[in-house]
Design a protein around this motif. Structure first.
Motif, mmCIF file in Angstrom:
data_model
loop_
_atom_site.group_PDB
_atom_site.id
_atom_site.type_symbol
_atom_site.label_atom_id
_atom_site.label_comp_id
_atom_site.label_asym_id
_atom_site.label_seq_id
_atom_site.Cartn_x
_atom_site.Cartn_y
_atom_site.Cartn_z
ATOM 1 N N VAL A 157 0.952 -1.131 0.005
ATOM 2 C CA VAL A 157 0.025 0.024 -0.026
ATOM 3 C C VAL A 157 0.942 1.137 0.050
ATOM 4 C CG1 VAL A 157 -1.724 1.295 1.310
ATOM 5 C CG2 VAL A 157 -1.924 -0.995 1.157
ATOM 6 N N ASP A 158 1.900 1.314 0.849
ATOM 7 C CA ASP A 158 2.938 2.461 0.782
ATOM 8 C C ASP A 158 3.397 2.608 -0.463
ATOM 9 O OD1 ASP A 158 4.555 4.311 2.026
ATOM 10 O OD2 ASP A 158 6.053 2.961 2.532
ATOM 11 N N ASP A 159 3.848 1.358 -1.205
ATOM 12 C CA ASP A 159 4.484 1.633 -2.727
ATOM 13 C C ASP A 159 3.477 2.272 -3.643
ATOM 14 O OD1 ASP A 159 6.853 0.578 -1.926
ATOM 15 O OD2 ASP A 159 6.457 -1.557 -2.560
ATOM 16 N N PHE A 160 2.156 1.814 -3.624
ATOM 17 C CA PHE A 160 1.125 2.222 -4.229
ATOM 18 C C PHE A 160 0.954 3.722 -3.954
ATOM 19 C CE2 PHE A 160 -3.461 3.292 -4.385
ATOM 20 C CZ PHE A 160 -3.889 2.931 -5.899
ATOM 21 N N PHE A 161 0.752 4.029 -2.845
ATOM 22 C CA PHE A 161 0.667 5.590 -2.781
ATOM 23 C C PHE A 161 1.715 6.504 -3.106
ATOM 24 C CE2 PHE A 161 -3.120 4.338 0.051
ATOM 25 C CZ PHE A 161 -3.908 5.098 -0.734
ATOM 26 N N LYS A 162 3.116 6.053 -3.055
ATOM 27 C CA LYS A 162 3.887 6.790 -3.501
ATOM 28 C C LYS A 162 4.125 6.880 -5.194
ATOM 29 C CE LYS A 162 7.407 5.589 0.238
ATOM 30 N NZ LYS A 162 8.373 4.941 0.462
ATOM 31 N N GLN A 163 3.627 5.652 -5.713
ATOM 32 C CA GLN A 163 3.557 5.670 -7.305
ATOM 33 C C GLN A 163 2.315 6.635 -7.703
ATOM 34 O OE1 GLN A 163 5.408 4.419 -9.592
ATOM 35 N NE2 GLN A 163 6.976 3.162 -8.134
ATOM 36 N N LEU A 164 1.312 6.501 -6.944
ATOM 37 C CA LEU A 164 0.017 7.492 -7.358
ATOM 38 C C LEU A 164 0.502 9.049 -7.067
ATOM 39 C CD1 LEU A 164 -3.016 7.060 -7.844
ATOM 40 C CD2 LEU A 164 -3.120 7.397 -5.349
ATOM 41 N N SER A 165 1.359 9.262 -6.099
ATOM 42 C CA SER A 165 1.917 10.763 -6.311
ATOM 43 C C SER A 165 2.798 10.959 -7.134
ATOM 44 C CB SER A 165 2.472 10.886 -4.898
ATOM 45 O OG SER A 165 3.004 12.221 -4.581
ATOM 46 N N LEU A 166 3.460 9.894 -7.574
ATOM 47 C CA LEU A 166 4.589 10.235 -8.921
ATOM 48 C C LEU A 166 3.714 10.415 -10.079
ATOM 49 C CD1 LEU A 166 7.730 10.250 -9.572
ATOM 50 C CD2 LEU A 166 7.477 7.905 -9.802
ATOM 51 N N VAL A 167 2.843 9.723 -10.235
ATOM 52 C CA VAL A 167 1.884 9.696 -11.265
ATOM 53 C C VAL A 167 1.341 11.085 -11.763
ATOM 54 C CG1 VAL A 167 -0.175 9.084 -12.686
ATOM 55 C CG2 VAL A 167 1.153 7.269 -11.511
ATOM 56 N N VAL A 238 -0.215 9.792 -21.817
ATOM 57 C CA VAL A 238 1.003 11.274 -21.609
ATOM 58 C C VAL A 238 2.158 10.489 -21.171
ATOM 59 C CG1 VAL A 238 1.168 12.925 -20.191
ATOM 60 C CG2 VAL A 238 -0.963 12.717 -20.985
ATOM 61 N N LEU A 239 2.105 9.311 -20.386
ATOM 62 C CA LEU A 239 3.565 8.886 -19.985
ATOM 63 C C LEU A 239 4.149 8.193 -21.028
ATOM 64 C CD1 LEU A 239 2.136 6.983 -16.609
ATOM 65 C CD2 LEU A 239 3.676 8.745 -16.828
ATOM 66 N N GLU A 244 9.126 8.870 -24.178
ATOM 67 C CA GLU A 244 9.989 8.947 -25.388
ATOM 68 C C GLU A 244 10.939 10.413 -25.848
ATOM 69 O OE1 GLU A 244 7.037 8.555 -28.596
ATOM 70 O OE2 GLU A 244 6.658 6.322 -27.945
ATOM 71 N N GLY A 245 10.267 11.423 -25.189
ATOM 72 C CA GLY A 245 10.822 12.683 -25.488
ATOM 73 C C GLY A 245 10.866 13.753 -24.165
ATOM 74 N N SER A 246 11.561 13.479 -23.325
ATOM 75 C CA SER A 246 11.773 14.319 -22.229
ATOM 76 C C SER A 246 13.188 14.082 -21.453
ATOM 77 C CB SER A 246 10.639 14.235 -21.041
ATOM 78 O OG SER A 246 10.692 14.972 -20.003
ATOM 79 N N THR A 247 13.417 14.779 -20.386
ATOM 80 C CA THR A 247 14.773 14.670 -19.510
ATOM 81 C C THR A 247 14.714 13.112 -19.282
ATOM 82 O OG1 THR A 247 13.743 15.190 -17.299
ATOM 83 C CG2 THR A 247 14.381 17.187 -18.810
ATOM 84 N N LEU A 248 16.131 12.846 -18.866
ATOM 85 C CA LEU A 248 16.445 11.571 -18.702
ATOM 86 C C LEU A 248 15.492 11.032 -17.355
ATOM 87 C CD1 LEU A 248 18.039 9.066 -19.093
ATOM 88 C CD2 LEU A 248 19.875 9.919 -17.628
ATOM 89 N N SER A 249 15.690 12.058 -16.372
ATOM 90 C CA SER A 249 14.660 11.979 -15.142
ATOM 91 C C SER A 249 13.278 11.477 -15.447
ATOM 92 C CB SER A 249 15.234 12.990 -14.087
ATOM 93 O OG SER A 249 14.398 12.674 -12.884
ATOM 94 N N ASN A 250 12.829 12.406 -16.124
ATOM 95 C CA ASN A 250 11.186 12.205 -16.664
ATOM 96 C C ASN A 250 11.016 10.988 -17.229
ATOM 97 O OD1 ASN A 250 10.499 14.400 -15.076
ATOM 98 N ND2 ASN A 250 10.607 15.843 -16.707
ATOM 99 N N ARG A 251 12.119 10.438 -18.253
ATOM 100 C CA ARG A 251 11.562 9.307 -19.029
ATOM 101 C C ARG A 251 11.804 8.269 -17.892
ATOM 102 N NH1 ARG A 251 15.598 11.778 -22.678
ATOM 103 N NH2 ARG A 251 17.094 10.061 -22.121
ATOM 104 N N ASN A 252 12.905 8.244 -17.108
ATOM 105 C CA ASN A 252 12.973 7.111 -16.328
ATOM 106 C C ASN A 252 11.805 6.825 -15.404
ATOM 107 O OD1 ASN A 252 15.565 6.258 -17.095
ATOM 108 N ND2 ASN A 252 16.593 7.475 -15.556
ATOM 109 N N GLN A 253 11.226 7.905 -14.860
ATOM 110 C CA GLN A 253 9.984 7.967 -14.095
ATOM 111 C C GLN A 253 8.825 7.311 -14.801
ATOM 112 O OE1 GLN A 253 9.738 12.061 -12.748
ATOM 113 N NE2 GLN A 253 10.623 11.542 -10.825
ATOM 114 N N ALA A 254 8.835 7.799 -15.937
ATOM 115 C CA ALA A 254 7.533 7.190 -16.714
ATOM 116 C C ALA A 254 7.752 5.860 -17.122
ATOM 117 C CB ALA A 254 7.595 8.200 -18.234
ATOM 118 N N PHE A 255 8.921 5.565 -17.412
ATOM 119 C CA PHE A 255 9.099 3.970 -17.654
ATOM 120 C C PHE A 255 8.916 3.058 -16.425
ATOM 121 C CE2 PHE A 255 11.984 0.562 -17.462
ATOM 122 C CZ PHE A 255 11.712 -0.288 -18.589
ATOM 123 N N GLY A 256 9.249 3.642 -15.397
ATOM 124 C CA GLY A 256 9.035 2.901 -13.897
ATOM 125 C C GLY A 256 7.417 2.766 -13.658
ATOM 126 N N ILE A 257 6.818 4.107 -14.251
ATOM 127 C CA ILE A 257 5.404 3.809 -13.696
ATOM 128 C C ILE A 257 4.603 3.024 -14.632
ATOM 129 C CG2 ILE A 257 3.132 5.399 -13.653
ATOM 130 C CD1 ILE A 257 5.211 7.757 -13.094
#
Length: 349
Positions: A157-167, A238-239, A244-257
């Motif tokens: 549940v903790d992981d889920f809400f962290k991912q939800l906030s990241l989304v 959107v993810l 495909e086309g953003s900063t490396l940090s954002n790309r990694n976040q989108a890939f993980g989500i």
């Protein structure tokens, strides 16, 4: 002063005539209840530091500080619930009353008055800022609030809400992404109406967006989950764009989500928390009504507890059916339930 009142005009209006006569001084002083003796007694009280008003206030403040400190020590790092009410004092100044409810180390439920805080207004942002300040000064944390604390005691549940906030942060990270979300939703709605999958009418199919959740307002978590479920295809779109086309940090976040979206963990917790928070949200709305009858409120609480118990005891099959239906609708592979399941932490179950 004249007549039978104590004191002579010689002492007040005609100089100090007859000052050397003892009887004149005695007459001026008067009896034990005279103005002179009362003034002398009040002066002596004022000179005694322990009986001064400031000393009384300081003593009261020290007692209050000790009580608050004892409450904080009793809570420690454990969870507690927060009861907040707002009102105005006789000077029409807004103030907030804080009460903490917790279970001590002997298992006794305690409800303790924690203090009164003056606030400039009673908006949710102002009250939250005041609560943050009180918590900071007393070494308490928002994460100790009971519904937040219980959720975070479960890894999934903790992981889920962290991912939800990241989304919410990634998808709403720019105006362009928000516009893309709205445009993608509009196209899907038009297509669904054309296919006869959606009904048309006043108030239906309105434009929506992802709602950001707040730790102290768990109704907002329900709205965040609801908006994600309603906008799931648009969020994935959107993810994919960010990947495909953003900063490396954002790309990694989108890939993980996007990878997390394809797991049974995410799908299960998404629907589980939706069911739980839907029940508690309905209860919360009813309890906030000013004309709510205490008997009706008690009945609502009992019905909510029964519904949660039913969900725990017999609701798993129905919940899992909703998970599979959601996965099928959005072209997400359904896991084979007869095989061993490996969690994201590498544990087989």
């Amino acid at each position: 002063m004249a007549g039978k009142q104590h004191g002579r005009d010689a002492f007040v209006s005609q100089g100090f005539d007859s000052w050397n006569k003892r009887q004149s001084l005695r007459d001026h002083m008067g009896g034990i209840d005279s103005f002179h003796h009362k003034a002398k007694e009040n002066c002596e009280f004022l000179l005694k530091e322990k009986q001064s008003i400031s000393a009384a206030f300081n003593k009261q403040t020290k007692i209050e500080e000790k009580i608050v400190l004892d409450i904080c020590k009793e809570i420690g790092k454990d969870v507690f619930s927060l009861l907040v009410d707002e009102s105005s004092d006789v000077l029409k100044k807004e103030q907030m009353v804080i009460v903490l409810r917790y279970v001590d180390n002997r298992g006794v439920v305690k409800e303790r008055f924690f203090g009164v805080v003056h606030v400039k207004d009673t908006s949710s942002l102002t009250l939250k800022a005041a609560i943050d300040d009180v918590f900071t000064r007393n070494n308490l944390s928002m994460s100790q609030l009971v519904i937040v604390g219980v959720a975070k005691k479960h890894d999934g549940v903790d992981d889920f809400f962290k991912q939800l906030s990241l989304v919410v942060n990634v998808v709403g990270g720019s105006c362009k992404r928000q516009d893309m979300l709205r445009e993608s939703q509009r196209e899907r709605v038009q297509m669904s109406i054309g296919n006869g999958e959606l009904e048309t009418g006043r108030g239906l199919n309105q434009e929506s967006s992802l709602i950001r959740a707040e730790d102290t307002r768990w109704g907002s978590h329900f709205k965040t989950i609801t908006s994600l479920m309603n906008l799931f295809p648009e969020v994935r779109h959107v993810l994919a764009y960010v990947e495909e086309g953003s900063t490396l940090s954002n790309r990694n976040q989108a890939f993980g989500i996007l990878k997390y979206f394809k797991t049974l963990d995410f799908m299960f917790y998404l629907h589980l928390m939706y069911e739980i928070l839907h029940l508690t949200n309905v209860l919360s709305k009813h309890l906030k009504k000013k004309d709510q009858d205490i008997l009706e409120a008690t009945s609502l609480v009992r019905r909510t507890m029964d519904a949660l118990k039913s969900l725990r005891d017999t609701g798993f099959a129905k919940l899992l059916s909703k998970v599979f239906s959601f996965c099928q609708k959005h072209d997400i592979n359904i896991v084979e339930m007869t095989e061993n399941y490996v969690t994201s932490r590498g544990r087989k179950t």
